[in-house]
Design a protein around this motif. Structure first.
Motif, PDB file in Angstrom:
ATOM      1  N   TYR A 135      -9.211   3.223   0.856  1.00 54.38           N
ATOM      2  CA  TYR A 135      -7.900   3.876   0.900  1.00 54.38           C
ATOM      3  C   TYR A 135      -8.123   5.330   0.507  1.00 54.38           C
TER       4      TYR A 135
ATOM      5  N   THR B 286      -5.279   4.954   5.366  1.00 53.71           N
ATOM      6  CA  THR B 286      -4.095   5.244   4.547  1.00 53.71           C
ATOM      7  C   THR B 286      -3.130   4.075   4.734  1.00 53.71           C
ATOM      8  N   SER B 287      -1.987   4.146   4.051  1.00 58.67           N
ATOM      9  CA  SER B 287      -1.032   3.047   4.209  1.00 58.67           C
ATOM     10  C   SER B 287      -0.420   3.067   5.610  1.00 58.67           C
ATOM     11  N   SER B 288      -0.532   4.191   6.333  1.00 58.66           N
ATOM     12  CA  SER B 288      -0.009   4.276   7.708  1.00 58.66           C
ATOM     13  C   SER B 288      -0.891   3.569   8.716  1.00 58.66           C
TER      14      SER B 288
ATOM     15  N   ASP C 228      -7.369  -0.092  -3.563  1.00 55.99           N
ATOM     16  CA  ASP C 228      -6.072  -0.707  -3.870  1.00 55.99           C
ATOM     17  C   ASP C 228      -6.034  -2.184  -3.455  1.00 55.99           C
TER      18      ASP C 228
ATOM     19  N   LEU D  68      -2.684  -3.212  -1.496  1.00 55.32           N
ATOM     20  CA  LEU D  68      -2.709  -2.854  -0.073  1.00 55.32           C
ATOM     21  C   LEU D  68      -3.707  -3.763   0.655  1.00 55.32           C
TER      22      LEU D  68
ATOM     23  N   HIS E 264       6.745  -0.090  -0.216  1.00 56.56           N
ATOM     24  CA  HIS E 264       5.423   0.466   0.109  1.00 56.56           C
ATOM     25  C   HIS E 264       4.374  -0.625  -0.149  1.00 56.56           C
ATOM     26  N   PRO E 265       3.320  -0.698   0.693  1.00 60.68           N
ATOM     27  CA  PRO E 265       2.339  -1.779   0.508  1.00 60.68           C
ATOM     28  C   PRO E 265       1.493  -1.679  -0.762  1.00 60.68           C
ATOM     29  N   GLU E 266       1.652  -0.623  -1.548  1.00 62.38           N
ATOM     30  CA  GLU E 266       0.976  -0.578  -2.853  1.00 62.38           C
ATOM     31  C   GLU E 266       1.678  -1.476  -3.877  1.00 62.38           C
TER      32      GLU E 266
ATOM     33  N   SER F 231       4.361   2.778   4.986  1.00 60.20           N
ATOM     34  CA  SER F 231       3.986   4.002   4.257  1.00 60.20           C
ATOM     35  C   SER F 231       5.241   4.824   3.987  1.00 60.20           C
TER      36      SER F 231
ATOM     37  N   THR G 111       9.436   2.355  -3.672  1.00 56.28           N
ATOM     38  CA  THR G 111       8.287   3.268  -3.739  1.00 56.28           C
ATOM     39  C   THR G 111       8.650   4.382  -4.720  1.00 56.28           C
TER      40      THR G 111
END
Ligand code: 13P
Ligand code: SF4
Length: 329
Positions: A130, A146-148, A168, A171, A216-218, A232, A252
């Motif tokens: 990530y 990235t999260s995208s 992460d 994620l 957000h996937p985090e 994202s 987020t």
């Protein structure tokens, strides 16, 4: 100048008081023109900085901007790894950030020596990291995500390709659940996203029965399992604009609410509640919030603190970031 550099090294930013009659916004805009500078800002910094920025975006959008800018100086209002990524992609440009102390719990979770030892335990694995990691970790990685684009990049790899995913774990687990693939996860987390409280969220959902919960996937798995949509920061913003729904609970960092409220002022946007008893009862990244107008002004005036990446590290890190940019087209 030497004293200034020593001070910057010591405290992490240009620690010079700004006179109260200085019009910070006008001065920052003047410095931007005079120095041919570009201000890149992440959605999580304060709204007053977002409003001044030439480009506001998520980690992918910001790295694409950093790679393509014509400016002489990149002023990165975000966190340290973002400034480093800009320097990795634009080594001949000056890259400055308002405060060197603006770190990231995910980047801090993966020290390069420990990660190299971890990687050595899994021969034959492709290392996907990530973008929230140091330049050294990027140099030890094969592809940055990235999260995208994490889902798209993992899905594009052969199904029998073994993968290490760092740093992460949330994620990583989200990608594993979505793709049905197994990956070896490094156990890092974002202190902001893992702090969203399920109990308080459910109370908020009872109070706002028509609200869609987007996240957000985090965030942790038990929070993501409640979400109507996961994406994202840019994807969450787009979702709020495009959805016919009128009320959203947003899981987020709360900085994104600034752009959401500007984009859809008639919609009700509620930040997801953090478990900590912080002042705003929402999720705020303490690192992103180290960016202030005063530090930004001083940073542009003195062109400090500047980001440097050792060339041997930069060249290896660039290869993994460029691979991501190519795979995101
Ligand atoms: P994105 O910018 O990819 O949405 O990631 C959020 C984040 O935590 C940045 O630090
Ligand atoms: Fe790092 Fe989380 Fe802050 Fe993003 S929000 S910079 S992932 S600590």
């Amino acid at each position: 100048m030497e004293a200034l550099l020593e001070e910057v090294q010591r405290v992490g930013y240009v620690n010079k008081p700004v006179a109260s009659d200085v019009d910070l916004i006008a001065e920052i805009n003047r410095l931007k023109r005079e120095k041919n500078a570009v201000i890149l800002a992440h959605y999580y910094v304060d709204g007053d900085i977002q409003d001044l920025a030439d480009y506001i975006g998520d980690s992918l959008g910001l790295s694409q901007q950093a790679a393509s800018t014509e400016a002489d100086m990149i002023v990165f209002c975000g966190v340290h790894f973002m400034g480093e990524t800009a320097k990795i992609l634009s080594p001949h440009k000056k890259v400055v950030i308002p405060d060197l102390n603006a770190g990231c719990s995910l980047a801090d979770s993966a020290p390069a020596d420990k990660f190299a030892a971890f990687k050595a335990q899994y021969p034959g694995h492709l290392v996907l990291s990530y973008i929230n990691c140091s330049a050294e970790i990027k140099a030890l990685s094969d592809i940055i995500v990235t999260s995208s684009n994490a889902l798209k990049i993992v899905e594009s790899l052969p199904r029998d390709q073994k993968i290490i995913f760092a740093p992460d774990a949330n994620l990583g687990r989200f990608v594993m659940n979505k793709t049905g693939r197994d990956m070896v996860l490094w156990d890092g987390a974002c202190i902001v996203h893992i702090d969203i409280s399920l109990e308080k969220l459910q109370r908020l959902q009872v109070e706002n029965p028509d609200a869609e919960f987007i996240a957000h996937p985090e965030c942790q798995e038990h929070i993501l399992s409640q979400a109507d949509y996961v994406g994202s920061t840019t994807a969450l913003l787009k979702y709020v604009v495009d959805s016919p729904n009128q009320t959203f609970i947003v899981g987020t960092e709360a900085g994104i609410l600034h752009k959401m409220r500007q984009a859809v002022p008639h919609k009700k946007i509620i930040p997801a509640p953090a478990s900590q008893n912080n002042t705003c009862a929402c999720s705020e990244c303490p690192y992103m919030k180290m960016n202030t107008l005063e530090k930004l002004y001083n940073c542009m005036l003195y062109e400090q603190p500047e980001i440097f990446v050792p060339e041997d590290v930069r060249v290896k890190a660039e290869a993994s970031v460029i691979r991501m940019l190519e795979m995101s087209k």
